[in-house]
Write a protein that holds these residues in place. Structure first.
Motif, mmCIF file in Angstrom:
data_model
loop_
_atom_site.group_PDB
_atom_site.id
_atom_site.type_symbol
_atom_site.label_atom_id
_atom_site.label_comp_id
_atom_site.label_asym_id
_atom_site.label_seq_id
_atom_site.Cartn_x
_atom_site.Cartn_y
_atom_site.Cartn_z
ATOM 1 N N GLY A 9 0.819 -1.201 0.000
ATOM 2 C CA GLY A 9 0.000 0.000 0.000
ATOM 3 C C GLY A 9 0.853 1.250 0.000
ATOM 4 N N ASN A 10 0.309 2.309 -0.547
ATOM 5 C CA ASN A 10 1.057 3.541 -0.758
ATOM 6 C C ASN A 10 1.080 4.423 0.478
ATOM 7 O OD1 ASN A 10 1.326 6.481 -2.001
ATOM 8 N ND2 ASN A 10 2.112 5.009 -3.492
ATOM 9 N N TYR A 11 2.209 5.067 0.729
ATOM 10 C CA TYR A 11 2.335 5.974 1.871
ATOM 11 C C TYR A 11 1.336 7.127 1.811
ATOM 12 C CZ TYR A 11 6.740 4.017 3.688
ATOM 13 O OH TYR A 11 7.691 3.209 4.265
ATOM 14 N N LEU A 12 0.882 7.484 0.608
ATOM 15 C CA LEU A 12 -0.025 8.619 0.474
ATOM 16 C C LEU A 12 -1.485 8.252 0.732
ATOM 17 C CD1 LEU A 12 1.481 10.393 -2.669
ATOM 18 C CD2 LEU A 12 1.982 10.793 -0.251
ATOM 19 N N SER A 13 -1.784 6.985 0.918
ATOM 20 C CA SER A 13 -3.159 6.571 1.202
ATOM 21 C C SER A 13 -3.458 6.713 2.689
ATOM 22 C CB SER A 13 -3.358 5.103 0.804
ATOM 23 O OG SER A 13 -4.506 4.555 1.430
ATOM 24 N N PRO A 14 -4.559 7.364 3.071
ATOM 25 C CA PRO A 14 -4.886 7.473 4.498
ATOM 26 C C PRO A 14 -5.229 6.130 5.128
ATOM 27 C CG PRO A 14 -6.693 8.283 3.161
ATOM 28 C CD PRO A 14 -5.546 8.046 2.220
ATOM 29 N N TYR A 15 -5.748 5.203 4.335
ATOM 30 C CA TYR A 15 -6.049 3.869 4.864
ATOM 31 C C TYR A 15 -4.763 3.123 5.196
ATOM 32 C CZ TYR A 15 -10.639 4.913 2.895
ATOM 33 O OH TYR A 15 -11.845 5.509 2.602
ATOM 34 N N VAL A 16 -3.776 3.255 4.334
ATOM 35 C CA VAL A 16 -2.464 2.670 4.609
ATOM 36 C C VAL A 16 -1.807 3.386 5.778
ATOM 37 C CG1 VAL A 16 -0.159 2.249 3.659
ATOM 38 C CG2 VAL A 16 -2.187 1.935 2.212
ATOM 39 N N ARG A 17 -1.907 4.710 5.795
ATOM 40 C CA ARG A 17 -1.311 5.498 6.874
ATOM 41 C C ARG A 17 -1.866 5.057 8.241
ATOM 42 N NH1 ARG A 17 -2.884 10.055 5.141
ATOM 43 N NH2 ARG A 17 -1.114 10.250 3.729
ATOM 44 N N LYS A 18 -3.150 4.811 8.300
ATOM 45 C CA LYS A 18 -3.762 4.364 9.557
ATOM 46 C C LYS A 18 -3.095 3.081 10.058
ATOM 47 C CE LYS A 18 -7.919 2.466 9.451
ATOM 48 N NZ LYS A 18 -9.376 2.245 9.427
ATOM 49 N N VAL A 19 -2.903 2.126 9.157
ATOM 50 C CA VAL A 19 -2.265 0.862 9.535
ATOM 51 C C VAL A 19 -0.811 1.085 9.942
ATOM 52 C CG1 VAL A 19 -1.495 -1.373 8.644
ATOM 53 C CG2 VAL A 19 -3.807 -0.562 8.147
ATOM 54 N N LEU A 20 -0.091 1.898 9.182
ATOM 55 C CA LEU A 20 1.328 2.124 9.486
ATOM 56 C C LEU A 20 1.515 2.834 10.821
ATOM 57 C CD1 LEU A 20 2.735 3.161 5.979
ATOM 58 C CD2 LEU A 20 2.742 0.902 7.064
ATOM 59 N N ARG A 51 -8.924 -5.442 -5.249
ATOM 60 C CA ARG A 51 -7.864 -4.548 -5.727
ATOM 61 C C ARG A 51 -7.805 -3.267 -4.902
ATOM 62 N NH1 ARG A 51 -5.011 -5.543 -9.938
ATOM 63 N NH2 ARG A 51 -4.721 -3.341 -10.487
ATOM 64 N N ARG A 52 -7.886 -3.450 -3.583
ATOM 65 C CA ARG A 52 -7.802 -2.307 -2.667
ATOM 66 C C ARG A 52 -6.535 -2.406 -1.832
ATOM 67 N NH1 ARG A 52 -13.467 -1.477 0.429
ATOM 68 N NH2 ARG A 52 -12.735 -3.332 1.505
ATOM 69 N N ILE A 53 -6.068 -1.262 -1.385
ATOM 70 C CA ILE A 53 -4.989 -1.199 -0.412
ATOM 71 C C ILE A 53 -5.549 -0.608 0.885
ATOM 72 C CG2 ILE A 53 -3.085 -1.081 -2.048
ATOM 73 C CD1 ILE A 53 -3.111 1.979 -1.749
ATOM 74 N N PRO A 54 -4.936 -1.010 2.018
ATOM 75 C CA PRO A 54 -3.751 -1.834 2.227
ATOM 76 C C PRO A 54 -4.059 -3.331 2.233
ATOM 77 C CG PRO A 54 -4.537 -1.067 4.341
ATOM 78 C CD PRO A 54 -5.429 -0.441 3.299
ATOM 79 N N ILE A 108 -12.569 13.795 1.441
ATOM 80 C CA ILE A 108 -11.161 14.187 1.316
ATOM 81 C C ILE A 108 -10.439 13.377 0.247
ATOM 82 C CG2 ILE A 108 -8.936 14.288 2.504
ATOM 83 C CD1 ILE A 108 -10.443 14.917 5.084
ATOM 84 N N VAL A 109 -10.650 12.062 0.252
ATOM 85 C CA VAL A 109 -9.895 11.226 -0.686
ATOM 86 C C VAL A 109 -10.485 11.299 -2.094
ATOM 87 C CG1 VAL A 109 -9.118 8.885 -1.211
ATOM 88 C CG2 VAL A 109 -9.138 9.692 1.148
ATOM 89 N N ALA A 170 -5.186 10.665 10.194
ATOM 90 C CA ALA A 170 -4.667 10.084 8.957
ATOM 91 C C ALA A 170 -5.357 10.675 7.733
ATOM 92 C CB ALA A 170 -4.835 8.566 8.979
ATOM 93 N N PHE A 171 -6.653 10.880 7.805
ATOM 94 C CA PHE A 171 -7.372 11.382 6.641
ATOM 95 C C PHE A 171 -7.087 12.850 6.376
ATOM 96 C CE2 PHE A 171 -9.539 7.418 6.841
ATOM 97 C CZ PHE A 171 -9.889 7.173 5.521
#
Length: 250
Positions: A9-20, A51-54, A108-109, A170-171
């Motif tokens: 998952g990409n660093y710019l995704s808020p969903y990925v950011r939440k997990v990280l 086909r979704r991240i994370p 936002i997204v 994150a969002f």
């Protein structure tokens, strides 16, 4: 745990950011394949059928959806709790996480960051400026009004930082990417809350990677992240041409 967890998952995704951020706060080692949205190859499709991240990989276990992943991390590594112990507070925290994932995600997204960034630079499509205007002037203020009534003047929502705080902060990082700044005079609690959250080491570490990626063309981002010391996987699933997923990111 013998091997670090893997996150796709990409660093710019808020969903990925939440997990990280959850991983960082819990001190769990991980590697990341920071693929851009919508460029996953067929191996990615097998791991993420929507086909979704994370995506999280822990040995033989593969999990999709940021909420499912964060709950798994809490169950698997309970040492540092990111969910309130009290059932009422825990339920409220989960609701605010869902509010961030759904309402803030839509506004936002999809109506701001996707329109101004992903749609233009990944798909070479024009921005629907009316969608962006409504999001900034009408829809996001509704969310900010709601959050202003929920957030505390100081500290975190339920004492210690929890999944609700992480999700909201994150969002709003993605709002910054499209040059939206919360009006501190109109929404002082939200503005102060975001300042506190983003000052934490977990968010600051990720912000360095995010800011670097925003200044770097897509083909050069993985090389940049490696030079910055990001914990990258040896291989990537992000080597296909962009195509829309079956559902939105989450």
């Amino acid at each position: 745990m013998s091997e670090p967890l893997t996150i796709i998952g990409n660093y710019l995704s808020p969903y990925v950011r939440k997990v990280l951020v959850c991983l960082e706060l819990k001190g769990i080692p991980y590697r990341i394949d920071p693929i851009a949205p919508f460029v996953g190859n067929e191996a990615f499709s097998r791991l993420s059928p929507l086909r979704r991240i994370p995506v999280l990989i822990d040995g033989e276990l593969v999990l999709n959806d940021s909420t499912v992943i964060c709950e798994y991390l809490q169950d698997r590594f309970p040492g540092t709790s990111l969910y309130p112990a009290d059932p009422v507070r825990r339920a409220r925290a989960r609701w605010l996480e869902e509010y961030a994932d759904s309402y803030l995600g839509d506004v936002i997204v999809w109506r701001m960051f996707f329109q101004k960034g992903v749609r233009r630079f990944l798909f070479n499509e024009g921005t629907d400026e009316d969608v962006v205007r409504r999001a900034r002037e009408e829809e996001l203020p509704v969310g900010l009004d709601y959050l202003e009534a929920q957030l505390p003047e100081d500290g975190w929502l339920f004492g210690e930082m929890c999944i609700a705080d992480i999700s909201i902060a994150a969002f709003f990082r993605n709002a910054v990417f499209v040059r939206y700044q919360v009006d501190a005079a109109r929404w002082p609690r939200v503005a102060a809350f975001l300042e506190r959250a983003w000052a934490l080491p977990a968010f600051r570490t990720l912000a360095g990677y995010e800011d670097g990626m925003l200044r770097t063309p897509l083909p050069e981002q993985r090389e940049l992240l490696a030079a910055m010391g990001a914990p990258l996987t040896e291989t990537t699933c992000g080597d296909a041409s962009p195509r829309y997923g079956l559902m939105r990111l989450g």
